[in-house]
Design a protein around this motif. Structure first.
Motif, PDB file in Angstrom:
ATOM      1  N   ALA A  52       0.842  -1.209   0.000  1.00  0.00           N
ATOM      2  CA  ALA A  52       0.000   0.000   0.000  1.00  0.00           C
ATOM      3  C   ALA A  52       0.878   1.261   0.000  1.00  0.00           C
ATOM      4  O   ALA A  52       0.594   2.236  -0.701  1.00  0.00           O
ATOM      5  CB  ALA A  52      -0.908   0.005   1.226  1.00  0.00           C
ATOM      6  N   TRP A  53       1.944   1.192   0.758  1.00  0.00           N
ATOM      7  CA  TRP A  53       2.836   2.356   0.858  1.00  0.00           C
ATOM      8  C   TRP A  53       3.458   2.702  -0.497  1.00  0.00           C
ATOM      9  O   TRP A  53       3.628   3.863  -0.849  1.00  0.00           O
ATOM     10  CB  TRP A  53       3.919   2.052   1.900  1.00  0.00           C
ATOM     11  N   SER A  54       3.784   1.676  -1.277  1.00  0.00           N
ATOM     12  CA  SER A  54       4.353   1.909  -2.612  1.00  0.00           C
ATOM     13  C   SER A  54       3.375   2.683  -3.493  1.00  0.00           C
ATOM     14  O   SER A  54       3.768   3.592  -4.227  1.00  0.00           O
ATOM     15  CB  SER A  54       4.705   0.581  -3.290  1.00  0.00           C
ATOM     16  N   VAL A  55       2.103   2.291  -3.397  1.00  0.00           N
ATOM     17  CA  VAL A  55       1.078   2.984  -4.190  1.00  0.00           C
ATOM     18  C   VAL A  55       0.989   4.448  -3.753  1.00  0.00           C
ATOM     19  O   VAL A  55       0.991   5.371  -4.570  1.00  0.00           O
ATOM     20  CB  VAL A  55      -0.308   2.296  -4.046  1.00  0.00           C
ATOM     21  N   ILE A  56       0.943   4.652  -2.459  1.00  0.00           N
ATOM     22  CA  ILE A  56       0.812   6.010  -1.914  1.00  0.00           C
ATOM     23  C   ILE A  56       1.998   6.880  -2.352  1.00  0.00           C
ATOM     24  O   ILE A  56       1.831   7.996  -2.841  1.00  0.00           O
ATOM     25  CB  ILE A  56       0.695   5.946  -0.365  1.00  0.00           C
ATOM     26  N   HIS A  57       3.179   6.346  -2.230  1.00  0.00           N
ATOM     27  CA  HIS A  57       4.388   7.092  -2.622  1.00  0.00           C
ATOM     28  C   HIS A  57       4.497   7.330  -4.116  1.00  0.00           C
ATOM     29  O   HIS A  57       4.935   8.381  -4.564  1.00  0.00           O
ATOM     30  CB  HIS A  57       5.639   6.354  -2.140  1.00  0.00           C
ATOM     31  N   PHE A  58       4.102   6.311  -4.868  1.00  0.00           N
ATOM     32  CA  PHE A  58       4.206   6.406  -6.321  1.00  0.00           C
ATOM     33  C   PHE A  58       3.505   7.669  -6.836  1.00  0.00           C
ATOM     34  O   PHE A  58       4.000   8.342  -7.728  1.00  0.00           O
ATOM     35  CB  PHE A  58       3.585   5.156  -6.968  1.00  0.00           C
ATOM     36  N   TYR A  59       2.366   7.978  -6.257  1.00  0.00           N
ATOM     37  CA  TYR A  59       1.604   9.142  -6.713  1.00  0.00           C
ATOM     38  C   TYR A  59       1.972  10.424  -5.962  1.00  0.00           C
ATOM     39  O   TYR A  59       1.281  11.437  -6.058  1.00  0.00           O
ATOM     40  CB  TYR A  59       0.102   8.867  -6.608  1.00  0.00           C
ATOM     41  N   GLY A  60       3.057  10.376  -5.244  1.00  0.00           N
ATOM     42  CA  GLY A  60       3.578  11.596  -4.619  1.00  0.00           C
ATOM     43  C   GLY A  60       2.967  11.933  -3.272  1.00  0.00           C
ATOM     44  O   GLY A  60       3.105  13.055  -2.792  1.00  0.00           O
ATOM     45  N   PHE A  61       2.289  10.984  -2.664  1.00  0.00           N
ATOM     46  CA  PHE A  61       1.683  11.270  -1.362  1.00  0.00           C
ATOM     47  C   PHE A  61       2.516  10.725  -0.212  1.00  0.00           C
ATOM     48  O   PHE A  61       3.331   9.828  -0.392  1.00  0.00           O
ATOM     49  CB  PHE A  61       0.261  10.688  -1.288  1.00  0.00           C
ATOM     50  N   ASP A  62       2.278  11.300   0.943  1.00  0.00           N
ATOM     51  CA  ASP A  62       3.045  10.942   2.121  1.00  0.00           C
ATOM     52  C   ASP A  62       2.149  11.086   3.359  1.00  0.00           C
ATOM     53  O   ASP A  62       0.974  11.412   3.233  1.00  0.00           O
ATOM     54  CB  ASP A  62       4.261  11.878   2.223  1.00  0.00           C
ATOM     55  N   LYS A  63       2.741  10.890   4.524  1.00  0.00           N
ATOM     56  CA  LYS A  63       1.965  10.949   5.769  1.00  0.00           C
ATOM     57  C   LYS A  63       1.119  12.214   5.903  1.00  0.00           C
ATOM     58  O   LYS A  63       0.011  12.195   6.399  1.00  0.00           O
ATOM     59  CB  LYS A  63       2.907  10.864   6.969  1.00  0.00           C
ATOM     60  N   GLU A  64       1.699  13.317   5.431  1.00  0.00           N
ATOM     61  CA  GLU A  64       1.000  14.598   5.592  1.00  0.00           C
ATOM     62  C   GLU A  64      -0.316  14.665   4.805  1.00  0.00           C
ATOM     63  O   GLU A  64      -1.142  15.545   5.030  1.00  0.00           O
ATOM     64  CB  GLU A  64       1.917  15.752   5.168  1.00  0.00           C
ATOM     65  N   HIS A  65      -0.498  13.731   3.884  1.00  0.00           N
ATOM     66  CA  HIS A  65      -1.731  13.745   3.086  1.00  0.00           C
ATOM     67  C   HIS A  65      -2.810  12.803   3.610  1.00  0.00           C
ATOM     68  O   HIS A  65      -3.912  12.747   3.070  1.00  0.00           O
ATOM     69  CB  HIS A  65      -1.412  13.389   1.628  1.00  0.00           C
ATOM     70  N   LYS A  66      -2.487  12.054   4.651  1.00  0.00           N
ATOM     71  CA  LYS A  66      -3.429  11.067   5.191  1.00  0.00           C
ATOM     72  C   LYS A  66      -4.700  11.766   5.690  1.00  0.00           C
ATOM     73  O   LYS A  66      -4.615  12.742   6.446  1.00  0.00           O
ATOM     74  CB  LYS A  66      -2.743  10.314   6.340  1.00  0.00           C
ATOM     75  N   LYS A  67      -5.835  11.256   5.260  1.00  0.00           N
ATOM     76  CA  LYS A  67      -7.153  11.765   5.681  1.00  0.00           C
ATOM     77  C   LYS A  67      -7.324  13.263   5.427  1.00  0.00           C
ATOM     78  O   LYS A  67      -7.957  13.965   6.215  1.00  0.00           O
ATOM     79  CB  LYS A  67      -7.350  11.470   7.176  1.00  0.00           C
ATOM     80  N   LYS A  68      -6.755  13.751   4.347  1.00  0.00           N
ATOM     81  CA  LYS A  68      -6.823  15.184   4.079  1.00  0.00           C
ATOM     82  C   LYS A  68      -7.805  15.543   2.966  1.00  0.00           C
ATOM     83  O   LYS A  68      -8.013  16.701   2.671  1.00  0.00           O
ATOM     84  CB  LYS A  68      -5.431  15.697   3.677  1.00  0.00           C
ATOM     85  N   TYR A  69      -8.352  14.538   2.327  1.00  0.00           N
ATOM     86  CA  TYR A  69      -9.181  14.833   1.165  1.00  0.00           C
ATOM     87  C   TYR A  69     -10.601  14.320   1.329  1.00  0.00           C
ATOM     88  O   TYR A  69     -10.859  13.455   2.160  1.00  0.00           O
ATOM     89  CB  TYR A  69      -8.536  14.227  -0.094  1.00  0.00           C
ATOM     90  N   LYS A  70     -11.458  14.861   0.472  1.00  0.00           N
ATOM     91  CA  LYS A  70     -12.875  14.494   0.606  1.00  0.00           C
ATOM     92  C   LYS A  70     -13.451  13.903  -0.676  1.00  0.00           C
ATOM     93  O   LYS A  70     -14.616  14.101  -0.981  1.00  0.00           O
ATOM     94  CB  LYS A  70     -13.675  15.743   0.982  1.00  0.00           C
ATOM     95  N   TYR A  71     -12.631  13.206  -1.417  1.00  0.00           N
ATOM     96  CA  TYR A  71     -13.089  12.742  -2.708  1.00  0.00           C
ATOM     97  C   TYR A  71     -13.728  11.372  -2.675  1.00  0.00           C
ATOM     98  O   TYR A  71     -13.510  10.597  -1.763  1.00  0.00           O
ATOM     99  CB  TYR A  71     -11.926  12.727  -3.692  1.00  0.00           C
ATOM    100  N   THR A  72     -14.464  11.089  -3.742  1.00  0.00           N
ATOM    101  CA  THR A  72     -15.016   9.751  -3.892  1.00  0.00           C
ATOM    102  C   THR A  72     -13.970   8.875  -4.576  1.00  0.00           C
ATOM    103  O   THR A  72     -13.047   9.378  -5.217  1.00  0.00           O
ATOM    104  CB  THR A  72     -16.277   9.768  -4.775  1.00  0.00           C
ATOM    105  N   GLN A  73     -14.167   7.599  -4.439  1.00  0.00           N
ATOM    106  CA  GLN A  73     -13.239   6.675  -5.090  1.00  0.00           C
ATOM    107  C   GLN A  73     -13.337   6.803  -6.614  1.00  0.00           C
ATOM    108  O   GLN A  73     -12.353   6.661  -7.327  1.00  0.00           O
ATOM    109  CB  GLN A  73     -13.577   5.258  -4.645  1.00  0.00           C
ATOM    110  N   LYS A  74     -14.529   7.110  -7.072  1.00  0.00           N
ATOM    111  CA  LYS A  74     -14.755   7.266  -8.511  1.00  0.00           C
ATOM    112  C   LYS A  74     -13.913   8.439  -9.049  1.00  0.00           C
ATOM    113  O   LYS A  74     -13.276   8.354 -10.097  1.00  0.00           O
ATOM    114  CB  LYS A  74     -16.255   7.514  -8.761  1.00  0.00           C
ATOM    115  N   PHE A  75     -13.932   9.513  -8.285  1.00  0.00           N
ATOM    116  CA  PHE A  75     -13.163  10.695  -8.687  1.00  0.00           C
ATOM    117  C   PHE A  75     -11.667  10.356  -8.758  1.00  0.00           C
ATOM    118  O   PHE A  75     -10.978  10.711  -9.707  1.00  0.00           O
ATOM    119  CB  PHE A  75     -13.396  11.822  -7.673  1.00  0.00           C
TER     120      PHE A  75
END
Ligand SMILES: [Zn+2]
Length: 241
Positions: A52-75
């Motif tokens: 899971a961490w590889s996926v998160i990092h691959f797209y440029g995200f890190d700990k600071e982005h955890k639970k920061k967004y309000k999007y749908t999975q579709k979006f």
């Protein structure tokens, strides 16, 4: 920016988009930990969270982005489909690129603007492509003899953050110069500028001698995509040359 090795990159590339979207949704929206993601998401295996961490990092995200967004999975799925994964993989695998060290601080994450979600990774992909072009066009720093790629940087004539800068300008090789770190800093801070014919201009009153900085610089033109006058003019205007 985290560094990802071949194994992790290949793992991410081979994962179905829906699984990747699910990981990002769980992590960015719901705040599920990477380990929990592996337990919960079909298509991942429990492996200490690294999948899971590889996926998160691959797209440029890190700990600071955890639970920061309000999007749908579709979006998120739609956004992922817009990205070129090969270009992203190249970011991590291209040894010529020191994009990883370039400044990300100007990238603002704004949870209310959907377009910002993948801005960091998009920006890096753009920078990576531009850098490759410049390394091909220029024979080292345009103002001195430095050729070590670790010391060379994509210097934007009109910066990424300038309110007048368009998306196209940001990745336009005619709005960039390959410079060494010193000459980039001088150009970026308006200590030097360039005429349309590429004669180097020096800031009045700056103590070049005190800093042991050479004032006899000659601009070496690139094989193509020379800096465009409209951008140079803007740079001179900004720094009052
Ligand atoms: Zn230089």
């Amino acid at each position: 920016m985290a560094k990802l090795d071949n194994r992790r990159i290949n793992f991410v590339l081979n994962l179905p988009i829906e699984v990747k979207a699910k990981v990002l949704y769980e992590y960015l929206v719901k705040g599920t930990s990477n380990r929990e993601c592996e337990k919960k998401i079909k298509g991942l295996n429990e492996e200490d969270g690294w999948q899971a961490w590889s996926v998160i990092h691959f797209y440029g995200f890190d700990k600071e982005h955890k639970k920061k967004y309000k999007y749908t999975q579709k979006f998120i799925t739609e956004k992922l489909n817009e990205l070129n994964e090969t270009d992203i993989a190249d970011l991590y695998l291209n040894k010529d690129a020191s994009i990883i060290d370039e400044d990300d601080s100007e990238v603002v994450m704004n949870e209310t603007d959907g377009n910002d979600v993948f801005r960091t990774v998009k920006k890096r992909v753009g920078q990576n492509k531009l850098r490759k072009i410049l390394l091909k066009n220029y024979n080292g720093c345009a103002l001195c003899n430095i050729k070590d790629k670790n010391l060379l940087i994509t210097s934007h004539i009109i910066g990424w953050n300038d309110e007048n800068t368009t998306k196209e300008d940001r990745v336009n090789p005619q709005n960039a110069i390959l410079l060494c770190k010193l000459h980039d800093a001088m150009f970026e801070n308006g200590i030097i500028s360039l005429k349309d014919d590429f004669t180097v201009l020096y800031k009045d009153g700056y103590e070049f001698d005190d800093q042991s900085i050479d004032k006899n610089l000659n601009f070496s033109k690139p094989s193509k995509d020379s800096p465009a006058p409209k951008f140079l003019k803007e740079h001179r205007k900004r720094y009052r040359f």
